[in-house]
Design an enzyme around this catalytic site. Structure first.
Site, PDB file in Angstrom:
ATOM      1  N   LYS A 129     -13.408   2.269  -1.518  1.00 14.51           N
ATOM      2  CA  LYS A 129     -14.326   2.528  -0.390  1.00 14.51           C
ATOM      3  C   LYS A 129     -15.504   3.370  -0.890  1.00 14.51           C
ATOM      4  O   LYS A 129     -16.652   3.127  -0.549  1.00 14.51           O
ATOM      5  CB  LYS A 129     -13.605   3.292   0.724  1.00 14.51           C
ATOM      6  CG  LYS A 129     -12.743   2.429   1.635  1.00 14.51           C
ATOM      7  CD  LYS A 129     -12.185   3.266   2.796  1.00 14.51           C
ATOM      8  CE  LYS A 129     -11.408   2.434   3.788  1.00 14.51           C
ATOM      9  NZ  LYS A 129     -10.861   3.186   4.919  1.00 14.51           N
TER      10      LYS A 129
ATOM     11  N   GLU B  18       0.823  -1.217   0.000  1.00 14.75           N
ATOM     12  CA  GLU B  18       0.000   0.000   0.000  1.00 14.75           C
ATOM     13  C   GLU B  18       0.852   1.260   0.000  1.00 14.75           C
ATOM     14  O   GLU B  18       0.438   2.287  -0.515  1.00 14.75           O
ATOM     15  CB  GLU B  18      -0.895   0.045   1.253  1.00 14.75           C
ATOM     16  CG  GLU B  18      -2.255  -0.542   1.042  1.00 14.75           C
ATOM     17  CD  GLU B  18      -3.243  -0.174   2.162  1.00 14.75           C
ATOM     18  OE1 GLU B  18      -2.823   0.298   3.224  1.00 14.75           O
ATOM     19  OE2 GLU B  18      -4.438  -0.386   1.933  1.00 14.75           O
TER      20      GLU B  18
ATOM     21  N   HIS C 161       9.191 -26.323   0.808  1.00 17.48           N
ATOM     22  CA  HIS C 161       8.552 -27.508   0.242  1.00 17.48           C
ATOM     23  C   HIS C 161       7.358 -27.133  -0.611  1.00 17.48           C
ATOM     24  O   HIS C 161       6.504 -27.971  -0.893  1.00 17.48           O
ATOM     25  CB  HIS C 161       8.130 -28.442   1.383  1.00 17.48           C
ATOM     26  CG  HIS C 161       9.290 -28.825   2.240  1.00 17.48           C
ATOM     27  ND1 HIS C 161      10.151 -29.855   1.936  1.00 17.48           N
ATOM     28  CD2 HIS C 161       9.781 -28.251   3.375  1.00 17.48           C
ATOM     29  CE1 HIS C 161      11.096 -29.923   2.854  1.00 17.48           C
ATOM     30  NE2 HIS C 161      10.900 -28.963   3.739  1.00 17.48           N
TER      31      HIS C 161
HETATM   32  O1  LIG Z   1      -8.188   1.633  10.584  1.00 13.40           O
HETATM   33  P1  LIG Z   1      -9.112   2.019   9.503  1.00 13.40           P
HETATM   34  O2  LIG Z   1      -9.172   3.501   9.315  1.00 13.40           O
HETATM   35  O3  LIG Z   1     -10.469   1.419   9.680  1.00 13.40           O
HETATM   36  O4  LIG Z   1      -8.522   1.472   8.162  1.00 13.40           O
HETATM   37  C1  LIG Z   1      -8.441   0.111   7.847  1.00 13.40           C
HETATM   38  C2  LIG Z   1      -7.772  -0.035   6.512  1.00 13.40           C
HETATM   39  O5  LIG Z   1      -8.559   0.717   5.609  1.00 13.40           O
HETATM   40  C3  LIG Z   1      -8.116   0.854   4.282  1.00 13.40           C
HETATM   41  O6  LIG Z   1      -8.373  -0.280   3.565  1.00 13.40           O
HETATM   42  C4  LIG Z   1      -6.680   1.282   4.194  1.00 13.40           C
HETATM   43  O7  LIG Z   1      -6.227   1.144   2.895  1.00 13.40           O
HETATM   44  C5  LIG Z   1      -5.801   0.473   5.116  1.00 13.40           C
HETATM   45  O8  LIG Z   1      -4.500   1.013   5.107  1.00 13.40           O
HETATM   46  C6  LIG Z   1      -6.341   0.504   6.514  1.00 13.40           C
HETATM   47  O9  LIG Z   1      -5.508  -0.250   7.325  1.00 13.40           O
END
Ligand SMILES: O=P(O)(O)OC[C@H]1O[C@H](O)[C@H](O)[C@@H](O)[C@@H]1O
Length: 446
Positions: free
Chosen positions: A415, A280, A301
Site C-alpha cells: 500500500k 494473510e 473434473h
Molecule cells: O477494509 P479495508 O481497511 O479497506 O481493507 C481492505 C483490505 O486491505 C488490505 O489489503 C488488507 O490486507 C486486507 O486484509 C483488507 O481486507
C-alpha cells in the site's frame, strides 16, 4: 450443528501418511499456549468474537430504508470488506438479482471497464452506495468512492450525500472525516477488528439484511459454535482440532497446501473468503499454509488428477451439505441407453453425494489426507457457524505457528509503495525503490 469428520487424517485410516494420536498429544504445550492467547483475550483484535452479541437494530433500520428507496445497492470495498459480504450473498441468495429487490452489486476490483459499465446503467435517484473500508484509507476503495461521489453529485446535487452509507472505523480514518462533514449515514466496524475478520460486523450484515438474509440467524449460528470452539480440551473443540491436524500435516508431513472444496456453488465465495483469512493471517516469517479454493463436483473434473498423483503436498478439506433443500429428480428420459438409464429417477443430491463420497474414498485409499466438514442445510444459521469456526481455527493456527494472525505487514508495504508512486508526501523513498526496481527489470519486447 456443524460436524467435522477427521478420520481420514489419521494413520489408523490412511496408513503411514496419516497422523498418530501420539503426535497430536505431543503438542499439548503448544495448544495450551494457543488456547490461552484466545481465552485470556491477549489480543485486542479478538474483538471479532464479541460480534455475536451485537445489537443489529440500527443495521436493520438502515436496510429497511434502503430497500424502500433503492433499486440498486452497490458495495464498494476490497479484500475482507468485499469477500465477506459476497460470501454471505452467494451462499444464501443464489441468483439474487434475478429474483429480489434491490439488486446488489459488489464493486471490488478497480477495473475501469467494470466501473464504466456500472455508471452507464445506474439511476442515481434509486441507487445506494455502501462504501466499506475498515481502515478507511484503502486506495482502491477511496478511488471508487471519489468517482461515484462525483457522479452522484453531478446528478443529484446536494442530495447526493443521502445516497451513501459509509461502513468504517468509528473513530479514525479519512472516510470517517467525510461522514462528519457531509452528514452521511454510517455504520461502525470496531477499531480493533481486522478487515478479514469483519464479515459478521456491519461490513457484512448490512448487505445481508438488504438481501433478505437474517443477520440475527448468522450471529446465532456463530454464537452457538463459539461455545463449542471455546473449550480448552482439544478433543472437545472442533476448531482447535481442525487447526492441530492441518498444522501437524504441514510441519510433519510437509503438506503446505490446503484445498478448500465445498460441494455447493453458493459456498465458492466462502471458500475464497477462507483463502484470504488463511493466507494473510498465517503467511509470515517463512511459515504458513497456502490455501487453494475449489468447488465440488466441478473440480473433480479439473483438479483431482493433480491431488491424486501430483506432489504430496496437500490436504483436501471438503465441505458437505446434507440437505440441499431441493429434490430435483433426473427425469426418466432416454432410459434405454444404459448411461441415461442409470441416472433416470435419481435426485441431483444423490449424484453429488455419490461423487463426493467416491472422491473422498479415492483420496483416502491412496493415503491422501482429507477432512470433511458437514452442515445439515445451507442457511444463515449454519453459514454463521462456518464463519466463526474458520475464524477461531485461523487465530488458533496462527498461535500454533507462533505468528501474529492479525497483521499483514507486507500488504501495508505494498500500500505504501502505491502511495509513493502516486506521489503522496512522505513516501518518496517508496517511490524511488519502485522506480529503481522497474529500471533493473529485464524483459523481452517482441
Ligand atoms: O477494509 P479495508 O481497511 O479497506 O481493507 C481492505 C483490505 O486491505 C488490505 O489489503 C488488507 O490486507 C486486507 O486484509 C483488507 O481486507
Amino acid at each position: 450443528m456443524l460436524e467435522m469428520h477427521f478420520g481420514n487424517m489419521l494413520g489408523e485410516v490412511i496408513g503411514d501418511k496419516g497422523l498418530s494420536l501420539v503426535e497430536i498429544e505431543d503438542i499439548r504445550e503448544k495448544t495450551a499456549f494457543a488456547h490461552s492467547q484466545i481465552h485470556d483475550r491477549k489480543w485486542d483484535e479478538l474483538a471479532f468474537i464479541d460480534l455475536v452479541n451485537q445489537d443489529t437494530s440500527e443495521i436493520k433500520e438502515l436496510a429497511a430504508k434502503i430497500t424502500g428507496n433503492s433499486d440498486l445497492f452497490i458495495l464498494l470495498g476490497i479484500g475482507g470488506s468485499a469477500m465477506g459480504p459476497r460470501a454471505i450473498l452467494d451462499a444464501l441468495q443464489p441468483m439474487h438479482n434475478f429474483r429480489n429487490h434491490p439488486r446488489i452489486f459488489i464493486y471490488e476490483n478497480i477495473d475501469p471497464r467494470t466501473l464504466e459499465a456500472i455508471i452507464e446503467v445506474i439511476d442515481p435517484h434509486r441507487t445506494t452506495i455502501n462504501v466499506v473500508s475498515k481502515s478507511g484509507n484503502t486506495a482502491e476503495t477511496v478511488a471508487s468512492f471519489m468517482i461515484f461521489w462525483e457522479h452522484m453529485k453531478k446528478n443529484l446535487g446536494d442530495e447526493a450525500a443521502k445516497r451513501f452509507v459509509i461502513t468504517t472505523n468509528p473513530e479514525g480514518g479519512i472516510l470517517r472525516q467525510i461522514v462528519k462533514e457531509q452528514h452521511m449515514m454510517s455504520l461502525p466496524v470496531h477499531p480493533s477488528i481486522v478487515g478479514r475478520y469483519s464479515v459478521l460486523s456491519p461490513a457484512g450484515l448490512l448487505l445481508s439484511e438488504i438481501a433478505g438474509i437474517s443477520s440475527d440467524e448468522l450471529l446465532l449460528g456463530a454464537k452457538d459454535i463459539l461455545t463449542k470452539c471455546s473449550n480448552a480440551e482439544l478433543w472437545e473443540n472442533p476448531a482447535y482440532l481442525f487447526s492441530v491436524l492441518l498444522y501437524l500435516m504441514c510441519v510433519k508431513e510437509k503438506r503446505t497446501i490446503n484445498v478448500m472444496m465445498p460441494y455447493a456453488d453458493g459456498l465458492k465465495s466462502l471458500s475464497e473468503w477462507f483463502c484470504q483469512l488463511w493466507a494473510e493471517s498465517l503467511g509470515k516469517l517463512g511459515l504458513g499454509i497456502t490455501p487453494y479454493p475449489a468447488v465440488g463436483t466441478t473440480d473433480q473434473h479439473s483438479q483431482l488428477q493433480l491431488w491424486m498423483e501430483g506432489p504430496e503436498d496437500k490436504v483436501v478439506i471438503f465441505v458437505r451439505i446434507v440437505d440441499y433443500g431441493s429434490n430435483i429428480r433426473i427425469p426418466k428420459v432416454f432410459e434405454k441407453i444404459e448411461e441415461f438409464g442409470l441416472l433416470s429417477g435419481q435426485c441431483l443430491n444423490d449424484l453429488i453425494d455419490a461423487a463426493a463420497k467416491s472422491t473422498e474414498l479415492a483420496l483416502s485409499n491412496a493415503s491422501k489426507p482429507n477432512m470433511t466438514i458437514t452442515i445439515p442445510v445451507l442457511d444463515a444459521y449454519h453459514v454463521g457457524q462456518l464463519f466463526m469456526f474458520f475464524e477461531i481455527s485461523t487465530t488458533f493456527m496462527g498461535f500454533l505457528f507462533g505468528v501474529n494472525p492479525f497483521n499483514q505487514p507486507w500488504i501495508e508495504a505494498g500500500k505504501n509503495n502505491t502511495f509513493g508512486l502516486l506521489g503522496k508526501p512522505g513516501y518518496q523513498k517508496q517511490k524511488e525503490d519502485v522506480l529503481r526496481m522497474a529500471k533493473e527489470n529485464v524483459c523481452w519486447r517482441l
